[in-house]
Design a protein around this motif. Structure first.
Motif, PDB file in Angstrom:
ATOM      1  N   SER A 148      -5.606  12.405   2.421  1.00 35.38           N
ATOM      2  CA  SER A 148      -4.191  12.477   2.874  1.00 35.38           C
ATOM      3  C   SER A 148      -3.389  11.381   2.537  1.00 35.38           C
ATOM      4  O   SER A 148      -2.446  11.225   2.270  1.00 35.38           O
ATOM      5  CB  SER A 148      -4.204  13.083   4.194  1.00 35.38           C
ATOM      6  N   ILE A 149      -4.167  10.189   2.780  1.00 34.67           N
ATOM      7  CA  ILE A 149      -3.766   8.784   2.516  1.00 34.67           C
ATOM      8  C   ILE A 149      -3.379   8.723   0.967  1.00 34.67           C
ATOM      9  O   ILE A 149      -2.225   8.264   0.464  1.00 34.67           O
ATOM     10  CB  ILE A 149      -4.489   7.697   2.956  1.00 34.67           C
ATOM     11  N   GLN A 152      -0.337  10.776   0.271  1.00 33.71           N
ATOM     12  CA  GLN A 152       0.801  10.159   0.802  1.00 33.71           C
ATOM     13  C   GLN A 152       1.389   9.323  -0.747  1.00 33.71           C
ATOM     14  O   GLN A 152       2.320   9.150  -0.991  1.00 33.71           O
ATOM     15  CB  GLN A 152       0.529   9.714   1.869  1.00 33.71           C
ATOM     16  N   GLY A 186      -2.112   8.845   7.502  1.00 33.14           N
ATOM     17  CA  GLY A 186      -2.136   9.799   6.479  1.00 33.14           C
ATOM     18  C   GLY A 186      -1.436  11.090   6.649  1.00 33.14           C
ATOM     19  O   GLY A 186      -1.362  12.012   5.791  1.00 33.14           O
TER      20      GLY A 186
END
Length: 574
Positions: A148-149, A152, A186
């Motif tokens: 998820s980081i 992003q 994240g």
């Protein structure tokens, strides 16, 4: 409003046609192959679409729906999931790296094997040197490695709904007030349902306030006198759905694409008892429950509940006398090793059938969510449906639970719909550590070198493209400690008798190396080898087959997998 994937491709292709023939042409527009902005390993579309991307983010939205303890025989009962499978890619050889909740989820979030995440069990065991749960996930740097980081950083808005990591819970401060668990980087939106949601009713969830601070929301259990509709409105699966639909509504018209993980608690067994008369360990929503005195009633989706039988559970009650592991000595000599499947068979056929049907009823609320999420997200979003692990319910005479290396536990559904996805079945092997690099690949984000999985994006648009041919598994034995939610005592759970092992699965067979020594330092290796000329692990053939070419290939890969570096792990699957 964010332009849709298909609309952008339509504009681009119209421009190409206009330049070539000097006039506008109306009609259907097609993707050349695959998701267009998904990075170097995917096919591309006509050049004007790439030019358009300079001013408009055309990358697709992505939704992951992750179920909990979902066994594969349940998929056929779900109408929306069946429709999704008919319209999308269905991976027949989809597996999880560890068939236990927390290690599996940590691996999915990071794309790493458990021997890299160091998240080996569900609970921390030793607070100073945690081996599992949220403590280990946080201690060993996994928070910073979540895919998820990377999403992003690539410009995606990220959201999380549902079950996160075991033991990620609120605490109590010095004044006796409930304090939210730590904020997890994240994720732009964070609606984690905490552990009370295992029971279905009466739990807490998290949210981020306007300042980005963590807050708790209480979801009280409706009183016994409440209507079934009121009880179902508070049911964890339905609250998860509501959070998910709110996120999609908030972000589907954004200029930037979004990623949403929806992690349902079902059909995991319950903790605690909530309503009189609702005695099952797998409580469905009230809308799906069987009427009192009618064990074949209720809503089992595409089937009448009475049509579901124990014959659906491949390997149910298979005699385990021929499954004991085998020692391998120098020179290729073998000898019998002690059996580790020594549990009392306490799960009756009547209980197993009742629980199978309750699990089928339990997933219907998830299935309704699948339909609603697909409608809300639209055809230009990728929707991925899978599970953190499978579940045995009397197979291999192991009563109920997970953690074993067998198909009942390690094989999971994997269905994908979205732009450019060619419908049909896929034979390539996919592991849940492959999801993280696939999401990053679709987003056009770099895949970090520490990732042990491989993107399967190419197979979405090209069903026959070569892919992985092997899947690996690893599991660490740990005696159950307080807080362990996966004993599944209601179904005769056996999670804490399963030894540590590493395993490799190919099309011809499964090779498992068990460590029968339950200490942290000692080893006592013994093997099980199964041919897949039967649809389950029927008989250990290691003694007679270990020198055959297919078995020697599995052994070479197994030995190379132990402690492998990420690049080696990836190469071994090919």
């Amino acid at each position: 409003m964010k332009p849709t994937w298909s609309a952008l491709l339509g504009v681009a292709l119209l421009a190409v046609v206009a330049l070539v023939v000097g006039l506008l042409v109306a009609g259907p527009k097609t993707v050349v192959a695959g998701p267009a902005a998904a990075g170097p390993s995917t096919a591309t579309v006509a050049e004007p679409a790439a030019e358009l991307a300079a001013t408009t983010d055309e990358r697709p939205d992505i939704v992951l729906i992750l179920m909990d303890d979902f066994s594969l025989e349940l998929l056929r009962t779900m109408p929306a999931a069946a429709e999704m499978a008919a319209e999308g890619a269905t991976y027949q050889n989809a597996f999880v790296i560890d068939s236990l909740c927390c290690p599996s989820r940590a691996a999915l979030l990071t794309g790493q094997t458990p021997h890299h995440t160091k998240v080996l069990t569900n609970t921390q065991n030793d607070p100073e040197h945690p081996v599992g749960g949220w403590s280990a996930f946080q201690r060993y740097g996994n928070v910073e490695k979540q895919f998820s980081i990377g999403l992003q950083e690539a410009g995606y808005t990220t959201g999380f709904v549902g079950k996160f990591i075991n033991a990620y819970e609120a605490s109590v401060d010095a004044d006796g007030n409930r304090v939210p668990p730590p904020k997890v980087p994240g994720w732009d939106s964070w609606n984690a349902l905490l552990g009370g949601a295992y029971g279905g009713w009466g739990y807490q969830s998290t949210f981020l306030d306007d300042d980005g601070e963590m807050r708790l929301r209480h979801h009280p259990q409706p009183p016994t006198s409440a209507t079934p509709a009121a009880k179902d409105a508070a049911y964890a699966a339905n609250v998860t759905r509501d959070y998910a639909l709110d996120f999609i509504e908030d972000h589907r018209d954004d200029e930037e694409p979004y990623f949403l993980e929806i992690a349902a608690y079902g059909p995991h067994s319950r903790l605690g008892h909530h309503y009189p008369g609702l005695d099952t360990w797998f409580p469905p929503a009230f809308a799906d429950q069987a009427p009192a005195g009618d064990p074949a009633g209720g809503n089992c989706g595409r089937f009448d509940c009475g049509e579901l039988t124990l014959a659906d559970l491949a390997g149910y009650d298979d005699d385990r006398q021929d499954n004991a592991p085998t020692y391998l000595h120098r020179g290729g000599r073998t000898s019998p090793a002690p059996a580790w499947r020594t549990n009392k068979v306490s799960l009756s056929a009547e209980t197993a059938l009742s629980q199978y049907r309750d699990r089928a009823r339990m997933v219907q609320s998830i299935d309704r969510m699948v339909a609603q999420v697909r409608e809300a997200a639209g055809d230009d979003a990728y929707i991925v449906l899978t599970s953190d692990n499978g579940f045995h319910l009397g197979q291999h005479q192991l009563n109920g639970g997970k953690g074993a290396p067998y198909d009942s536990d390690t094989r999971v559904p994997l269905v994908v719909v979205g732009p450019g996805v060619v419908p049909g079945k896929r034979s390539q092997f996919v592991n849940n550590i492959d999801l993280a690099p696939t999401f990053l690949d679709i987003a056009g984000a770099p895949i970090p070198a520490y990732v042990s999985g491989s993107s399967f994006t190419d197979t979405l648009s090209r069903p026959g493209v070569p892919g992985a041919r092997y899947a690996f598994f690893e599991h660490t034995y740990a005696k159950a400690h307080p807080g362990e939610v996966d004993l599944d005592k209601g179904s005769g759970g056996t999670i804490d008798i399963i030894p540590s092992y590493i395993a490799v699965r190919g099309s011809q067979g499964l090779l498992v190396r068990f460590d029968l020594d339950k200490s942290w330092r000692g080893t006592d290796y013994a093997y099980e080898l199964y041919r897949y000329d039967r649809p389950w692990e029927d008989r250990n053939v290691f003694a007679e087959d270990h020198a055959k070419p297919y078995a020697r290939d599995l052994m070479r890969r197994l030995e190379a997998y132990e402690g492998c570096a990420p690049a080696v792990c990836r190469a071994l699957t090919r």
